[in-house]
Scaffold this motif. Structure first.
Motif, PDB file in Angstrom:
ATOM      1  N   GLU A   1      59.590  32.991  53.239  1.00 15.74           N
ATOM      2  CA  GLU A   1      58.192  33.116  53.000  1.00 15.74           C
ATOM      3  C   GLU A   1      57.750  33.787  52.090  1.00 15.74           C
ATOM      4  O   GLU A   1      58.183  34.615  51.449  1.00 15.74           O
ATOM      5  N   MET A   2      56.521  33.511  51.371  1.00 14.08           N
ATOM      6  CA  MET A   2      55.780  34.323  50.361  1.00 14.08           C
ATOM      7  C   MET A   2      56.581  33.836  48.957  1.00 14.08           C
ATOM      8  O   MET A   2      56.099  34.486  47.957  1.00 14.08           O
ATOM      9  N   VAL A   3      57.729  33.139  49.145  1.00 15.88           N
ATOM     10  CA  VAL A   3      58.304  33.023  47.734  1.00 15.88           C
ATOM     11  C   VAL A   3      58.323  31.735  47.207  1.00 15.88           C
ATOM     12  O   VAL A   3      58.271  30.623  47.926  1.00 15.88           O
ATOM     13  N   ALA A   4      57.953  31.567  45.915  1.00 13.18           N
ATOM     14  CA  ALA A   4      57.677  30.155  45.025  1.00 13.18           C
ATOM     15  C   ALA A   4      58.457  30.410  43.553  1.00 13.18           C
ATOM     16  O   ALA A   4      58.540  31.524  43.349  1.00 13.18           O
ATOM     17  N   PRO A   5      58.613  29.555  43.054  1.00  9.45           N
ATOM     18  CA  PRO A   5      59.185  29.582  41.894  1.00  9.45           C
ATOM     19  C   PRO A   5      58.453  29.656  40.488  1.00  9.45           C
ATOM     20  O   PRO A   5      57.249  29.458  40.468  1.00  9.45           O
TER      21      PRO A   5
END
Ligand SMILES: [Zn+2]
Length: 275
Positions: free
Chosen positions: A168-172
């Motif tokens: 969760e909360m992680v994007a590239p």
């Protein structure tokens, strides 16, 4: 967000002083729409300063992101180095979010000779602890591991997209230039669109509507990145990339990390606008 915004990684060279607020004001004068605050040598901004930055950004209409310190390794073999890495990321997220940054970019790790799969599990474990801490603090920034340019560095497209699907909360943070330097290929319209399709397949269309992108020129060899260059001094096919971003209606921030900063940021923006 309307479309793609262009800006510099750090304060534009032509800013009145090297302060973040002067950087924001100069970005607007130049006609740029965003800026990445570089906490790369450490987070040396306090909460009061961050509030002033947030006010300036809102007043001037500039979107901000923040880059965490370089001294981070979520695959370090010493527990104290892991903890220090988590603290540096957390501190960037805390001050960055007060500044109004919606995305926090960081260089996740080095393999240090570990098998990539093992490094992945280690990075994921400690990154999860950090994002859970931010959740407890009610801080909802995007934590963005960057695609890295050297083969010794953790941060392939697959690794970063996997972290983004699993946590969760992680994007590239899509550093297309780093990926080109690392692979020696991925420098054409068709290859760029294949990456965009991969993102869409794995993370959904929403990921293309909320992208964070790094672009610069680059020098590289078999081991990957040597150093950043200005776009026109390098072989990076930025026009093809910008065309791919436009054709796929990608939205978000494009941060230029060429040594000439605003010159190439403006070049990318003008290229985008004339397509
Ligand atoms: Zn970076």
């Amino acid at each position: 967000m309307a479309g793609l915004l262009f800006g510099t990684g750090g304060i534009p060279h032509s800013a009145r002083t090297a302060s973040t607020i002067d950087g924001i004001e100069r970005s607007v004068e130049l006609g740029l729409g965003c800026m990445e605050i570089e906490f790369v040598q450490g987070v040396r901004m306090g909460e009061a300063g961050a509030r002033l930055v947030a006010e300036a950004a809102v007043r001037e209409g500039v979107k901000l992101s923040a880059h965490a310190p370089y001294f981070i390794n979520f695959n370090a073999h010493e527990p104290e180095k892991i903890r220090a890495s988590q603290d540096r990321l957390l501190q960037t997220a805390r001050i960055g979010s007060i500044c109004g940054a919606e995305s926090i970019v960081f260089h996740p790790a080095f393999y240090l000779g570990d098998p990539p799969e093992q490094a992945y599990n280690t990075v994921k474990k400690y990154l999860k602890e950090a994002t859970e801490q931010l959740k407890r603090e009610n801080n909802r920034v995007w934590i963005r591991p960057e695609i890295m340019g050297r083969v010794s560095q953790f941060g392939t497209i697959n690794e970063v997209l996997s972290l983004s699907t699993e946590l969760e909360m992680v994007a590239p943070c899509m550093d297309f230039t780093h990926w080109h330097a690392r692979t020696g290929i991925f420098n054409s319209y068709q290859e760029f669109t294949s990456i965009l399709l991969q993102i869409k397949e794995r993370l959904g269309r929403a990921a293309l509507d909320n992208m964070h992108i790094h672009i610069s020129g680059i020098a590289y060899n078999k081991k990957g990145e040597i150093k950043h260059l200005n776009l026109k001094e390098s072989d990076f096919q930025y026009t093809e990339l910008v065309k791919a971003l436009k054709d796929y209606n990608v939205k978000g921030l494009v941060i230029c990390e060429s040594p000439n900063l605003e010159e190439d940021a403006l070049l990318l923006q003008a290229t985008y606008n004339t397509l």
